[in-house]
Design a protein around this motif. Structure first.
Motif, PDB file in Angstrom:
ATOM      1  N   VAL A  51       0.796  -1.221   0.232  1.00 57.91           N
ATOM      2  CA  VAL A  51       0.340  -0.142  -0.038  1.00 57.91           C
ATOM      3  C   VAL A  51       0.907   1.206   0.024  1.00 57.91           C
ATOM      4  CG1 VAL A  51      -1.826   1.307   1.285  1.00 57.91           C
ATOM      5  CG2 VAL A  51      -2.017  -1.171   1.175  1.00 57.91           C
ATOM      6  N   ALA A  52       0.346   2.407  -0.765  1.00 57.78           N
ATOM      7  CA  ALA A  52       1.388   3.676  -0.990  1.00 57.78           C
ATOM      8  C   ALA A  52       0.294   4.667  -0.559  1.00 57.78           C
ATOM      9  CB  ALA A  52       2.093   3.805  -2.160  1.00 57.78           C
ATOM     10  N   ALA A  58       3.953   6.334  -3.876  1.00 59.41           N
ATOM     11  CA  ALA A  58       3.510   5.535  -4.817  1.00 59.41           C
ATOM     12  C   ALA A  58       4.619   5.348  -5.877  1.00 59.41           C
ATOM     13  CB  ALA A  58       2.133   6.166  -5.508  1.00 59.41           C
ATOM     14  N   ALA A  59       5.208   6.789  -6.248  1.00 60.02           N
ATOM     15  CA  ALA A  59       6.468   6.548  -7.066  1.00 60.02           C
ATOM     16  C   ALA A  59       7.637   5.836  -6.524  1.00 60.02           C
ATOM     17  CB  ALA A  59       7.012   7.971  -7.332  1.00 60.02           C
ATOM     18  N   LYS A  72      -3.667  -0.122  -8.203  1.00 57.18           N
ATOM     19  CA  LYS A  72      -5.017   0.345  -8.047  1.00 57.18           C
ATOM     20  C   LYS A  72      -5.358   1.137  -7.231  1.00 57.18           C
ATOM     21  CE  LYS A  72      -6.271  -4.713  -8.435  1.00 57.18           C
ATOM     22  NZ  LYS A  72      -6.934  -5.961  -7.937  1.00 57.18           N
ATOM     23  N   THR A  73      -6.241   2.122  -7.407  1.00 54.91           N
ATOM     24  CA  THR A  73      -6.802   3.107  -6.362  1.00 54.91           C
ATOM     25  C   THR A  73      -7.221   2.180  -5.055  1.00 54.91           C
ATOM     26  OG1 THR A  73      -8.792   3.462  -7.291  1.00 54.91           O
ATOM     27  CG2 THR A  73      -6.967   4.944  -7.868  1.00 54.91           C
ATOM     28  N   LEU A  95       3.920   5.867 -14.883  1.00 54.43           N
ATOM     29  CA  LEU A  95       2.728   5.748 -14.195  1.00 54.43           C
ATOM     30  C   LEU A  95       2.845   7.314 -13.475  1.00 54.43           C
ATOM     31  CD1 LEU A  95       2.657   2.511 -11.998  1.00 54.43           C
ATOM     32  CD2 LEU A  95       0.882   3.326 -13.964  1.00 54.43           C
ATOM     33  N   THR A  96       1.374   8.014 -13.367  1.00 55.56           N
ATOM     34  CA  THR A  96       1.398   9.221 -12.497  1.00 55.56           C
ATOM     35  C   THR A  96       0.416   9.030 -11.497  1.00 55.56           C
ATOM     36  OG1 THR A  96      -0.747   9.926 -14.043  1.00 55.56           O
ATOM     37  CG2 THR A  96       1.656  10.646 -14.612  1.00 55.56           C
ATOM     38  N   PHE A  97       0.746   9.675 -10.215  1.00 60.75           N
ATOM     39  CA  PHE A  97       0.014   9.535  -9.026  1.00 60.75           C
ATOM     40  C   PHE A  97      -0.401  10.980  -8.412  1.00 60.75           C
ATOM     41  CE2 PHE A  97       3.539   6.184  -9.451  1.00 60.75           C
ATOM     42  CZ  PHE A  97       2.208   4.896  -9.336  1.00 60.75           C
TER      43      PHE A  97
END
Length: 114
Positions: A51-52, A58-59, A72-73, A95-97
Motif C-alpha cells: 500500500v502506498a 507511490a512513485a 489500483k486506487t 505511471l502518474t499519481f
C-alpha cells in the motif's frame, strides 16, 4: 455495495440490526487496502501487495515493486476503472499519481485453468 455511503442514517439502522452486511464489512469491501490487510491478517490466500499513500510513496513503490504488477486506487474505480497493468520498467516509470490518493500495488497473477 461499493458506492454506498456509510452515513449516519446507515449507522443508525445498523444499531437497530437492520443493515446487512455490517458496516465493518461494507467499509472493508469499499477499500482495497483494507481488503488486502484483512486477507493477510486472516491467513487467507491473496496476491503479494504493498500500500502506498500519496504521490512520493507511490512513485517509490512503483520503482521497486516486482514486475509485472497491477496498481489500483484503494477506493472507487470498480470494474477495472482506477487500475493499471504494468508489465515492464517503462510502464512503471510512465505511471502518474496524486498526492491525496491511496494506491494498492498487487502482484500480477497468472492462472491456469487446466
Amino acid at each position: 455495495m461499493e458506492h454506498v455511503e456509510i452515513s449516519e442514517g446507515l449507522a443508525r439502522a445498523r444499531r437497530h440490526d437492520a443493515a446487512r452486511p455490517s458496516l465493518r464489512v461494507l467499509a472493508t469491501a469499499q477499500d482495497r487496502a483494507l481488503e488486502k490487510a484483512h486477507l493477510a491478517a486472516n491467513a487467507l490466500p491473496h496476491a503479494s501487495f504493498e500500500v502506498a499513500r500519496g504521490k512520493a510513496e507511490a512513485a517509490r513503490v512503483a520503482a521497486q515493486f516486482p514486475l509485472p504488477f497491477i496498481v489500483k486506487t484503494a477506493r472507487g474505480g470498480y470494474d477495472g476503472k482506477g487500475q493499471s497493468f504494468v508489465k515492464d520498467a517503462d510502464g512503471a516509470r510512465a505511471l502518474t499519481f496524486d498526492d491525496d490518493t491511496v494506491y494498492v500495488f498487487e502482484e500480477a497473477l497468472t492462472w491456469s485453468w487446466r
